[in-house]
Enzyme design. Structure first.
Site, PDB file in Angstrom:
ATOM      1  N   ASP A  82       0.849  -1.176   0.000  1.00 17.23           N
ATOM      2  CA  ASP A  82       0.000   0.000   0.000  1.00 17.23           C
ATOM      3  C   ASP A  82       0.886   1.227   0.000  1.00 17.23           C
ATOM      4  OD1 ASP A  82      -2.617  -0.867  -0.064  1.00 17.23           O
ATOM      5  OD2 ASP A  82      -2.515  -1.515   2.034  1.00 17.23           O
TER       6      ASP A  82
ATOM      7  N   GLU B 137     -17.149  18.732   7.457  1.00 13.68           N
ATOM      8  CA  GLU B 137     -18.183  19.511   6.766  1.00 13.68           C
ATOM      9  C   GLU B 137     -17.589  20.769   6.128  1.00 13.68           C
ATOM     10  OE1 GLU B 137     -19.519  19.402  10.737  1.00 13.68           O
ATOM     11  OE2 GLU B 137     -18.543  17.587   9.961  1.00 13.68           O
TER      12      GLU B 137
ATOM     13  N   MET C  40     -12.083  23.065   6.002  1.00  9.89           N
ATOM     14  CA  MET C  40     -11.138  24.165   6.157  1.00  9.89           C
ATOM     15  C   MET C  40     -10.673  24.191   7.598  1.00  9.89           C
ATOM     16  SD  MET C  40     -12.596  27.477   4.155  1.00  9.89           S
ATOM     17  CE  MET C  40     -14.061  27.601   5.122  1.00  9.89           C
ATOM     18  N   SER C  41      -9.532  24.807   7.816  1.00  5.21           N
ATOM     19  CA  SER C  41      -9.135  25.130   9.179  1.00  5.21           C
ATOM     20  C   SER C  41      -8.526  26.518   9.125  1.00  5.21           C
ATOM     21  CB  SER C  41      -8.130  24.094   9.705  1.00  5.21           C
ATOM     22  OG  SER C  41      -6.926  24.212   8.985  1.00  5.21           O
TER      23      SER C  41
END
Lengths: 677, 559
Positions: free
Chosen positions: A304, A376, A379-380
């Site tokens: 992976d 939701e 963004m931060s």
């Protein structure tokens, strides 16, 4: 596994218990499983009878010699048993500490909505129980409700608690681990005695140890060599008798024991146990020796991308201004937005600044309110104390945020963000109030040293295939950077199975790692499936190895351990068989010299006397076993290189060494032995 | 001059390997070729006669069953002919029927390609027996061995279930190889003065006026297949030392090459089947290296001669000529001996009993190994078995499950190979020990002491390796020897053939493992060395103690 640090040397207690075990293992019923050593045991008994009843065998004159032969043979047996006991002992110590964590436990079983406390041994598969803070989880199960942090140190040795919750890939809990906070409702997935910890105990104890196919094949060869030499020795007496050479039974036995492959015969099971043990020391639990050997045969490795090849968290690798903004301004705002951001992305922005030796006014961020990333909002950022708002996040959402605030979006934003995506990176837009300043180029970083390891794998003839959910462009960039041979982009678990089947159809052996339930079919299909301990029960059941540290890149070391196991077996077999040449040159002239003095010419080692020659060869044959125990347990040194080079190297050491060492050893022993006889 | 002769013969052999190996490959590859036009008609006729319309591939089991059944039928037929030869035609010398245990021994001896002769051809066999039993079996036993070897090669190099069709291989081996080639050799031998007639024994008056019986007969034809099929049973008791069987150094060289060329070409054929000629040359080189060592020992030992004779002041310049033909000398005798034991032919142009101790040890050792070129097919099968063993022991040292020609060597193969490597020492050493423990065995020995050990050991080794040469000197036409060597020949031939076919069948069904950098290579010089080492460690060490008591002790005490 319980203590992670490597065992240093052998404790006195371990040696003592192994020594006792060596005597217990003399039981012929156990010995018969090892035909080579069983023949030695029978020989020892015969010589013992000759010592005890000398009149019956008319061997009164040779009683001293016979006693010596008996003692040497006895030690040969004990040494072989000791090798096995030492190898088993390491596993036993681990099993004991595991057993301690498996004390009597109680379970809060849920029956018709009521909680009944019963002993954990009365739980059955499918039962539902509740575990609360501070309690021990009574058996393996799957969380059906709740969330809790669980201390799994009993199994993994990792002291930090892990979060387990219902649904998803972190829903499985293991019996014997402790809930540290909160509570969970669990459905039991295994009956008592079959839990993970039980299997682990059985595995490390070696109780369930079955011979691997390769071990069986080698055993067959060793047994047939033993039978051949048995015939050689038994037929020698009447033939020699015809020319007036009377061979005493102990002398024939000495020849027999020297010729049959006692060295490898005595060490074979120790090598197998120690090989499994090396995997366990490495905090990987192999379900069978067969799985470890299969690891040595791997042709293709499916890895992976995230977590194995790359860190998986995306790091800032560049900051690109848009709309004519200054880099310095953009960088400063990017840093401010990340000042209190504990995500790897956030921290990487600050690191990038440091690396570029750029600075920003940190006081601006003081007193501000940090807005964490939410699924939701995507963004931060931070609401500064002066009222300004700074945000970073996916280009789409930030653009919408800016537009909603009445700002304008610079026209080159799309070009820049597309460029970043094309390079395999993720663009993060940075905005202050309604002004969009630029883009942070987040890049998935390849773990250091991976490229070199893939190169080593290539030299060993192993092909690497990277699996990733990324788009083909991103996948190609990472694949190139990491140096893997092939990749599958936008891969689904089904793709993995397809690749495994395709490779297997070409006769290749495939290894892979996985943790999710949807990895389970592929893990089962692969020849070596390494499941992460943090993974689901389904994945762990399907795999034939479990990594307790949940580090997928360990698969590479597991392959090396598998190869080392096979190499050790081959090296000691070659050594053992090559030893015969010197032993022949010691014993054959000695046997015949008394009756045929001319045979002295064959005594090329110039050994003191016939008796001394026979005893020296026999002593060498015995002490070579304990001398090789460390090698059998540690395994021969293995460096990744091509098959041909490995062969030449090992052939030189163990083949040629196997011819030369006994000549030197027997000669040296003879100097000592001739003082007595 | 001596050494030059050896070098020339070996050089000619090496030149023959490639064309002959390619020819054999074309015969058995079952691909359409120009050869079909030449032989197709005859073969179709034969196939129609024996009802072989569909020549479908056989699994190893069916193949093994077919060749064993065919051999059993031939054995029964031959037993009847030999027992009733007095009543059958073509018996101008009025020879009587054969004693039952001798018949048992003779029939097995020829069916197993051993040609151990406990009788003297000229006095014990009618012309019909010589042709219908001896020569027929010389063809059929060689064709059987050859077919099995090809089936084995197909197995280890191919994939699927079929190792070929035994009857097709058997017929083709005769029509395309043994019949045409032996016909040519026969004509050459006739041209070189070897008799070929059905006239009875000549009775002539010598110059002294005495009456002398001179045995003649269809010698040239027998001589051709005797060597080509690595059979070795002579028309005359004296075998190829007899001037009618082998009149000149030139016929000697022709006979050497005709017994040596096919076994030497098989490794190359194997390389072609494996689609890796280097692989074939590796096997060939291992065989050749061992051969050269043996030849050197034989030649040097005979050249030095017998120290006891030399001590008497007899001119040692010629070497030990006792039991050798003057027309061949040391070089041609030593070469013939080394080749006949290597190719397990068993024909002799000198008496092996009179070889110097180490010279006599050479054929003994070659037959014990049974891999130095070896008889029709057996040599390559055995050598490949050792190759698998070498791969198994050393292959582990590259850290992978051992694989040979991309097939994993697993418990099933090792168990079968265990049977094969056990058989040879068991059927040599145990009967030898029994012989020394019984009066019936010991009584036959004509030279006591170490040489006696060599005599007995040689007899059983020769039987086990299906060589058939005798050390002679042993009075071996007794029920004990007839029956014991008969059984040894049977086991020596069929156990390893069937077991190795099973190995081939098992390998064939495996999924090939692709070659990578990590693969243990079996087509380079290192593997040649490994192969020789394995043969010596596993094959030779087994017999060392007994050999030390026989020829080595004789040599050391004679010095």
């Amino acid at each position: 596994m319980v203590n992670k640090e490597k065992k240093k040397g052998l404790s006195a207690a371990a040696v003592r218990s192994a020594a006792i075990e060596s005597f217990i293992k003399l039981n012929p019923a156990a010995m018969i499983k090892n035909p080579v050593m069983f023949v030695v045991e029978l020989s020892t008994i015969i010589v013992l009878l000759m010592v005890v009843f000398p009149h019956y065998f008319s061997s009164q004159d040779a009683i001293g010699f016979n006693i010596t032969v008996f003692i040497i043979l006895m030690f040969t047996l004990l040494f072989a048993n000791f090798a096995e006991a030492i190898a088993e002992g390491r596993g036993k110590a681990q099993a004991n500490s595991l057993k301690r964590s498996k004390q009597e436990m109680f379970a809060n079983k849920l029956i018709g909505g009521k909680v009944v406390v019963i002993p954990s041994t009365e739980l059955r598969k499918g039962d539902i129980f509740i575990v609360s803070q501070g309690e021990m989880i009574p058996g393996d199960g799957e969380i059906i409700e709740g969330l809790a942090s669980v201390d799994e140190s009993a199994i993994t040795g990792e002291s930090a608690a892990v979060i387990k919750e219902a649904g998803g890939d972190f829903s499985s809990v293991t019996g014997g681990t402790r809930v540290v906070s909160d509570w969970i409702k669990v459905r039991l997935t295994s009956d008592p005695g079959q839990s993970f910890i039980d299997r682990m105990i059985a595995l490390v104890e070696g109780a369930k140890r079955q011979k691997s196919p390769n071990e069986i094949a080698l055993d067959t060869l060793l047994t047939s060599l033993t039978v051949i030499f048995l015939i050689v020795v038994v037929t020698l007496a009447p033939i020699a008798n015809y020319v007036g050479v009377h061979l005493e039974i102990p002398v024939l036995i000495a020849l027999l024991v020297c010729l049959i492959p006692t060295t490898i015969g005595g060490l074979l099971s120790a090598i197998g146990i120690a090989g499994m043990d090396r995997v366990t020391q490495f905090n990987v639990l192999a379900m069978s020796g067969k799985a470890v050997e299969a690891a040595g045969d791997i042709n293709t490795m499916i890895l992976d991308k995230t977590g194995t090849i790359t860190y998986g968290n995306r790091m800032a690798s560049d900051i690109i201004p848009v709309g004519g903004n200054e880099l310095v301004t953009l960088a400063a705002w990017a840093a401010i937005s990340s000042a209190q951001d504990e995500t790897p992305e956030g921290r990487s922005v600050l690191e990038w600044m440091k690396k570029q030796s750029m600075s920003y006014d940190a006081s601006l961020a003081q007193g501000g309110e940090f807005i964490p990333f939410k699924a939701e909002t995507r963004m931060s950022g931070m609401d500064l104390s002066d009222g300004r708002k700074v945000r970073k996040g996916s280009v789409d959402t930030v653009r919408k945020w800016v537009l909603a605030g009445g700002g304008l979006v610079p026209p080159d934003l799309e070009k820049v963000s597309n460029h970043v995506a094309a390079l395999g990176g993720t663009p993060l837009a940075v905005a202050v109030d309604n002004e969009l300043l630029g883009v942070i180029y987040l890049k998935d970083t390849v773990k250091p040293g991976m490229k070199e390891r893939f190169q080593q794998l290539r030299e060993m003839g192993i092909k690497t295939i990277m699996c990733t959910g990324d788009n083909p462009l991103t996948a190609a960039t990472i694949a190139k950077e990491a140096g893997v041979d092939d990749f599958i982009a936008e891969s689904t678990p089904e793709d993995k199975i397809t690749v495994i089947r395709r490779e297997q159809a070409e006769g290749k052996m495939v290894a892979m790692t996985g943790d999710g339930t949807n990895d389970a079919p592929a893990l089962a299909q692969a020849d070596v499936g390494l499941a992460m301990n943090s993974g689901t029960i389904a994945a762990k059941e399907a795999a034939n190895m479990i990594d307790l540290d949940s580090d997928p890149s360990k698969i590479i070391e597991v392959v090396a351990i598998g190869k080392q196991l096979l190499m050790t077996r081959g090296a000691l077999t070659t050594f053992s068989i090559a030893n015969d040449i010197a032993k022949y040159f010691a014993i054959i002239p000695a046997m015949f010299m008394l009756a045929i003095p001319e045979m002295g010419v064959l005594n090329i080692m110039k050994l003191g006397s016939p008796l001394s020659a026979i005893l020296s060869a026999l002593i060498f044959n015995a002490i070579i076993i304990p001398l090789l125990i460390p090698l059998a347990i540690k395994g021969v040194t293995y460096k990744p290189m091509s098959g041909s080079r490995l062969l030449s190297r090992n052939l030189l050491i163990y083949g040629l060494g196997g011819v030369i060492v006994p000549f030197a050893g027997i000669k040296l022993l003879d100097y000592v032995v001739r003082l007595w006889v | 001059m001596d050494i030059l002769q050896l070098v020339i013969v070996i050089a000619v052999l090496i030149l023959l390997v490639k064309p002959l190996g390619t020819y054999v490959y074309q015969v058995f590859a079952n691909e359409p070729s120009r050869l079909d036009r030449l032989y197709g008609g005859t073969e179709r006729l034969i196939f129609r006669m024996i009802g072989l319309k569909q020549r479908a591939g056989m699994s190893w089991k069916v193949y093994a069953l077919s060749f064993v059944a065919t051999n059993i039928i031939l054995v029964v037929l031959s037993y009847i002919i030999l027992s009733l030869q007095f009543a059958l035609p073509l018996n101008p010398n009025a020879i009587g029927g054969m004693e039952p245990t001798l018949t048992f021994n003779t029939v097995i001896s020829f069916m197993t390609n051993t040609n151990l002769q406990h009788y003297s051809g000229e006095s014990s066999l009618s012309y019909l027996s010589q042709m219908a039993v001896i020569m027929m079996m010389m063809f059929t036993s060689a064709a059987t061995g050859f077919s099995v070897a090809i089936a084995f090669i197909r197995g280890v190099t191919g994939k699927g279930k079929s190792v070929g069709n035994f009857f097709e291989d058997f017929v083709k081996a005769n029509t395309r190889i043994f019949l045409p080639v032996s016909f040519v050799i026969m004509l050459v031998l006739v041209a070189l003065q070897v008799p070929q007639t059905l006239d009875p024994t000549l009775t002539v008056k010598t110059l002294e006026g005495a009456v002398q019986q001179i045995a003649i007969g269809p010698v040239a034809s027998l001589e051709a297949i005797k060597h080509l099929g690595t059979n070795g049973g002579g028309f005359f008791g004296a075998n190829s030392a007899h001037p009618f069987e082998n009149p000149s150094p030139l016929t000697n060289v022709i006979e050497i090459l005709s017994m040596w060329a096919l076994p030497a070409a098989l490794p190359y054929t194997f390389g072609l089947f494996a689609k890796n000629k280097k692989q074939g040359w590796v096997i060939f080189s291992a065989m050749m290296c061992l051969f050269l060592v043996f030849l050197t020992v034989a030649f040097a030992s005979e050249k030095v001669g017998n120290p006891a004779m030399n001590a008497l002041g007899i001119d040692a310049a010629q070497g030990s000529m006792e039991g050798k033909e003057v027309r061949f000398g040391i070089a041609q005798s030593a070469l013939f001996t080394t080749v006949t034991a290597a190719a397990t032919t068993g024909s002799v142009n000198n008496m092996h009993d009179t070889l110097t101790p180490l010279g006599g040890m050479v054929p003994l050792a070659e037959m014990m190994l049974n891999v130095v070129f070896g008889g029709k097919g057996v040599g390559i099968i055995n050598m490949l078995m050792y190759a698998i063993l070498a791969v198994f022991i050393c292959g582990l040292m590259v850290g992978r499950t051992p694989e040979f020609l991309q097939r994993k060597i697993e418990p099933r193969e090792m168990k079968l190979i265990a049977i094969a490597i056990l058989t040879h020492p068991i059927i040599i050493l145990i009967p030898t020990a029994i012989a020394f423990m019984t009066d019936a065995g010991q009584g036959a020995i004509s030279n006591a002491g170490y040489h006696g050990i060599s005599q007995v050991l040689y007899e059983f080794t020769s039987s086990a390796a299906n060589n058939g040469s005798g050390f002679e000197g042993l009075s071996d036409n007794t029920p004990f020897w007839n029956i014991s060597t008969g059984l040894v020949m049977l086991l020596g031939r069929y156990v390893s053939m069937i077991v190795m076919l099973a190995v081939a069948g098992s390998l064939m069904e495996k999924q090939p493992v692709p070659e990578t950098l990590g693969t243990f290579r079996t087509d380079n010089k290192l593997f040649t060395v490994l192969l020789i080492g394995t043969v010596l460690l596993i094959g030779a060490l087994t017999f060392l103690p007994t050999v030390v008591l026989g020829p080595v002790a004789e040599y050391l005490t004679l010095r």
